[in-house]
Design an enzyme around this catalytic site. Structure first.
Site, PDB file in Angstrom:
ATOM      1  N   LEU A 158       0.757  -1.505   0.229  1.00  0.00           N
ATOM      2  CA  LEU A 158      -0.421  -0.365  -0.276  1.00  0.00           C
ATOM      3  C   LEU A 158       0.953   1.322  -0.041  1.00  0.00           C
ATOM      4  O   LEU A 158       1.586   1.702   0.361  1.00  0.00           O
ATOM      5  CB  LEU A 158      -0.984   0.214   1.466  1.00  0.00           C
ATOM      6  CG  LEU A 158      -2.038  -0.839   1.545  1.00  0.00           C
ATOM      7  CD1 LEU A 158      -2.589  -0.822   2.855  1.00  0.00           C
ATOM      8  CD2 LEU A 158      -2.846  -0.506  -0.293  1.00  0.00           C
ATOM      9  N   ASP A 159       0.336   2.302  -0.797  1.00  0.00           N
ATOM     10  CA  ASP A 159       1.264   3.114  -0.364  1.00  0.00           C
ATOM     11  C   ASP A 159       1.410   4.073   1.097  1.00  0.00           C
ATOM     12  O   ASP A 159       0.204   3.930   1.825  1.00  0.00           O
ATOM     13  CB  ASP A 159       0.592   4.372  -1.427  1.00  0.00           C
ATOM     14  CG  ASP A 159       0.521   4.092  -2.931  1.00  0.00           C
ATOM     15  OD1 ASP A 159       0.734   3.611  -3.605  1.00  0.00           O
ATOM     16  OD2 ASP A 159      -0.221   4.479  -4.006  1.00  0.00           O
ATOM     17  N   THR A 160       2.050   4.685   1.320  1.00  0.00           N
ATOM     18  CA  THR A 160       2.600   5.568   2.473  1.00  0.00           C
ATOM     19  C   THR A 160       1.274   5.513   3.343  1.00  0.00           C
ATOM     20  O   THR A 160       1.115   5.652   4.160  1.00  0.00           O
ATOM     21  CB  THR A 160       4.330   6.208   2.457  1.00  0.00           C
ATOM     22  OG1 THR A 160       5.076   5.498   1.859  1.00  0.00           O
ATOM     23  CG2 THR A 160       3.402   7.107   4.371  1.00  0.00           C
TER      24      THR A 160
END
Length: 291
Positions: A137-139
């Site tokens: 997942l993106d940050t």
């Protein structure tokens, strides 16, 4: 080496690892293979194998990382476990936490928290930087992530993910009123830090991605939508919704309004096979979705 490389006509048909070494002679065979194996090289936004044959016109993205970085355990980090068995765990990642370290000494990542609770994950998965991790997942995306505890479980879950057998669902706050149900099927191509929809490339399977809008309800500033993305391309949900005129609130990279401190995307449910049964794990979005 430039972060985004375009495959020239003279490079058509080259193996990916050979292409990387030709573009940067300082890159050894071992290091090029390690970059690819750990997911730091993407072809048109997707992970690829070292032996993948390139096609002229494709974009090859190389993340700038230190190859000797290894995730280290940090028992002081919280870990929100939603499900566990002898094969895997499913955790709820907070927004703002990186998945894995990008430089030596970074112990504030999800992988550091996982290693502290599940030390057997060391050596499992794509590489020492991201032990056990099946998908990212993106940050600034919150929500559910699966991590494998054994090599055998990792292989099985990885194959299931690649085969579209793992059902991942997301909730997002977006601009405008979104029609549901509908399928967003714009091919995605890497352009710098973004993924861009290429509606003229529908016949190119390597760019193909599908995002299904399952439900949509009115919400402040637009709509709250639930989507499913089986193909899991980088930024897929964000890029698809933006391409169809509904960028995420807070997603300035995709021209979303800066009215939230982060892009409002949450991995809310995941269905997969583990320990001999089909399982569904869910997690509600954090409080910022109601703002």
């Amino acid at each position: 080496m430039d972060p985004i490389l375009r495959v020239e006509d003279s490079e058509d048909g080259l193996r990916l690892d050979v292409f990387l070494r030709r573009r940067d002679p300082r890159l050894t065979r071992a290091r090029s293979k390690m970059l690819i194996a750990e997911g730091h090289v993407r072809v048109d936004g997707r992970r690829a194998k070292k032996g993948a044959r390139l096609v002229a016109g494709q974009s090859v993205e190389v993340q700038e990382v230190e190859l000797d970085v290894v995730a280290v355990a940090n028992a002081h980090l919280p870990l929100f476990v939603c499900y566990e068995d002898t094969d895997c765990v499913v955790v709820d990642k907070p927004a703002g936490q990186a998945m894995h370290p990008l430089q030596a000494g970074d112990d504030q990542t999800l992988c550091s928290a996982l290693l502290a609770h599940y030390p057997e994950m060391a050596g499992v998965g794509y590489g020492a930087r991201e032990p056990g991790i099946l998908h990212r997942l993106d940050t600034n995306t919150s929500g559910l992530v699966i991590a494998a505890r054994t090599d055998a479980a990792f292989t099985r879950l990885r194959d299931a993910l690649r085969g579209g057998e793992i059902d991942k669902r997301y909730k997002a706050r977006v601009v405008g009123r979104v029609r549901a149900p509908q399928v967003l099927d714009a091919p995605l191509r890497a352009t710098g830090k973004r993924m861009s929809a290429d509606f003229d490339a529908r016949d190119q399977g390597d760019l193909h991605a599908l995002t299904e809008v399952l439900a949509s309800t009115p919400a402040p500033g637009g709509s709250l939508v639930e989507v499913r993305a089986r193909s899991a391309r980088r930024h897929q949900v964000r890029a698809h919704l933006a391409a169809y005129g509904h960028p995420l609130i807070g997603d300035v990279l995709y021209a979303g309004p800066p009215s939230a401190p982060r892009h409002l995307l949450h991995a809310c449910a995941i269905t997969f096979e583990s320990s001999g049964a089909r399982r569904t794990v869910s997690a509600d979005p954090p409080a910022d979705f109601d703002a």
